[in-house]
Design a protein around this motif. Structure first.
Motif, mmCIF file in Angstrom:
data_model
loop_
_atom_site.group_PDB
_atom_site.id
_atom_site.type_symbol
_atom_site.label_atom_id
_atom_site.label_comp_id
_atom_site.label_asym_id
_atom_site.label_seq_id
_atom_site.Cartn_x
_atom_site.Cartn_y
_atom_site.Cartn_z
ATOM 1 N N VAL A 12 0.894 -1.262 0.059
ATOM 2 C CA VAL A 12 0.035 -0.208 0.118
ATOM 3 C C VAL A 12 0.823 1.098 0.140
ATOM 4 C CG1 VAL A 12 -1.596 1.488 1.193
ATOM 5 C CG2 VAL A 12 -1.928 -1.244 1.203
ATOM 6 N N GLY A 13 1.967 1.272 0.846
ATOM 7 C CA GLY A 13 2.927 2.431 0.857
ATOM 8 C C GLY A 13 2.411 3.708 1.451
ATOM 9 N N THR A 14 1.486 3.541 2.539
ATOM 10 C CA THR A 14 1.245 4.913 3.295
ATOM 11 C C THR A 14 2.218 4.396 4.489
ATOM 12 O OG1 THR A 14 -0.487 4.008 4.523
ATOM 13 C CG2 THR A 14 -1.052 4.901 2.452
ATOM 14 N N SER A 15 2.354 5.684 5.388
ATOM 15 C CA SER A 15 3.047 5.666 6.619
ATOM 16 C C SER A 15 2.342 4.690 7.556
ATOM 17 C CB SER A 15 3.208 7.160 7.054
ATOM 18 O OG SER A 15 4.083 7.732 6.228
ATOM 19 N N ALA A 16 0.745 5.027 7.439
ATOM 20 C CA ALA A 16 0.095 4.123 8.569
ATOM 21 C C ALA A 16 0.130 2.363 8.163
ATOM 22 C CB ALA A 16 -1.437 4.760 8.328
ATOM 23 N N THR A 17 0.051 2.188 6.915
ATOM 24 C CA THR A 17 0.242 0.675 6.626
ATOM 25 C C THR A 17 1.597 0.278 6.854
ATOM 26 O OG1 THR A 17 0.500 1.374 4.228
ATOM 27 C CG2 THR A 17 -1.774 0.905 4.870
ATOM 28 N N MET A 18 2.585 1.028 6.491
ATOM 29 C CA MET A 18 4.112 0.410 6.734
ATOM 30 C C MET A 18 4.107 0.306 8.249
ATOM 31 S SD MET A 18 6.223 2.456 3.957
ATOM 32 C CE MET A 18 5.545 4.051 4.005
ATOM 33 N N LYS A 19 3.491 1.231 8.936
ATOM 34 C CA LYS A 19 3.747 1.048 10.765
ATOM 35 C C LYS A 19 2.838 -0.046 11.048
ATOM 36 C CE LYS A 19 2.997 3.515 15.088
ATOM 37 N NZ LYS A 19 4.593 2.977 15.549
ATOM 38 N N ALA A 20 1.715 -0.407 10.592
ATOM 39 C CA ALA A 20 0.870 -1.422 10.821
ATOM 40 C C ALA A 20 1.554 -2.617 10.549
ATOM 41 C CB ALA A 20 -0.413 -1.177 10.397
#
Length: 344
Positions: A245-253
């Motif tokens: 996905v490549g969003t900061s939120a998905t990478m942290k998740a």
């Protein structure tokens, strides 16, 4: 067909400008090259990144499209005559041939490639393309050309990333992003023996992920804490997470949902930053890897898996070349349960 004949192509002119439909001369193959009559070209999200400037290799005014299938209609010098009329899928890296990466079959890492069809040299949003014979992977007659085209990127990328993840039978594998590459990774992970959890958005996409082998699906539009749901399913966390996905939120998740000694494989291009505290990696011995493109051998394996029915390549929309803007919009929206292809 003479070199003065023209063909339709879709050109990248410069970043942050629309692609342009043009008429250009039909190229003739040189030594060791073939001209392929394009049957289908997949519309990849990376094409959008070219247009918006996220991916800029410095080249201008070339034909877009790197997921290409077609039929060899003309052979250059040194190409055996039996290749004439062969159905093929095209490998889109042409390395320098001399560096340590090219020598080991890793052209996708070549620092000075001669060409990258669809990325920095003429690609497959066109009626014809000229490429080295070496870049042509034979396509069995039982495989649909439109379904085969996305294997040139999505399928081979999935094979490559799957190998890098070193999936063991019985491991929990999360695919975070149920687009074209994600669906291919779902199937490869299942083929490797993983217990697959697909994360995406929309009932149709989640239904397709289950059809293609996901044991569980998580609709991120309906589940507020994906990492908590993964922990609930797996007990401790995933062994492998593919982040597309490549969003900061998905990478942290993705980091959060890994168990101790879990592996995160990053595939999706992004304009956002990835932040993780080193201690979080150290105390749980987490591994983070990037995965880009594929080797020629990965594409051969992807085509073999497709031909044997191990991997499917669902096509949701088929458009004419002139409808490229519609096709790009459909990929941008990300709602279709399957790939979008152009049929030049």
């Amino acid at each position: 067909m003479s070199e003065t004949d023209t063909m339709r192509v879709v050109r990248f002119m410069e970043p942050r400008r629309p692609f342009a439909l043009r008429a250009v001369s039909v190229p003739s193959p040189g030594p060791d090259q073939v001209r392929v009559r394009v049957a289908a070209c997949g519309v990849c999200r990376t094409d959008l990144h070219l247009r918006d400037g996220l991916l800029d290799l410095g080249k201008r005014d070339f034909t877009v499209g790197h997921e290409i299938s077609g039929t060899i209609e003309s052979c250059g010098d040194n190409v055996p005559a039996q290749w004439q009329g062969k159905r093929v899928v095209i490998y889109y890296y042409i390395g320098c041939g001399l560096c340590r990466y090219c020598r080991s079959g890793e052209e996708y890492l070549c620092p000075t490639p001669k060409a990258q069809p669809g990325f920095s040299s003429d690609g497959g949003y066109a009626e014809n393309i000229v490429v080295p014979l070496r870049n042509c992977v034979p396509l069995p007659d039982n495989v649909d050309m439109a379904e085969a085209a996305p294997m040139g990127c999505a399928g081979s990328t999935a094979v490559h990333a799957g190998k890098m993840a070193e999936i063991c039978p019985g491991e929990w594998v999360v695919i975070n992003g149920a687009g074209g590459v994600g669906m291919a990774v779902v199937q490869y992970a299942r083929y490797a023996g993983g217990r697959v959890i697909a994360v995406g958005m929309g009932a149709e996409r989640m239904a397709l992920a289950r059809q293609l082998g996901a044991e569980y699906t998580i609709d991120a539009a309906e589940v507020p804490d994906v990492a908590a749901r993964v922990a609930e399913i797996t007990g401790e966390g995933a062994d492998v997470v593919f982040e597309l996905v490549g969003t900061s939120a998905t990478m942290k998740a993705a980091i959060t949902m890994l168990r101790r000694r879990g592996r995160m494989v990053m595939i999706g291009y992004t304009a956002e930053d990835f932040h993780v505290h080193p201690v979080e990696l150290i105390v749980r011995e987490i591994t983070v890897r990037g995965s880009v493109g594929s080797s020629l051998e990965d594409l051969y394996e992807a085509i073999d898996l497709l031909a044997r029915g191990v991997i499917q390549s669902p096509v949701a929309r088929r458009h004419s070349l002139e409808e490229f803007e519609t096709a790009l919009s459909e990929v941008q929206d990300g709602e279709l349960p399957g790939r979008v292809v152009l049929l030049p």
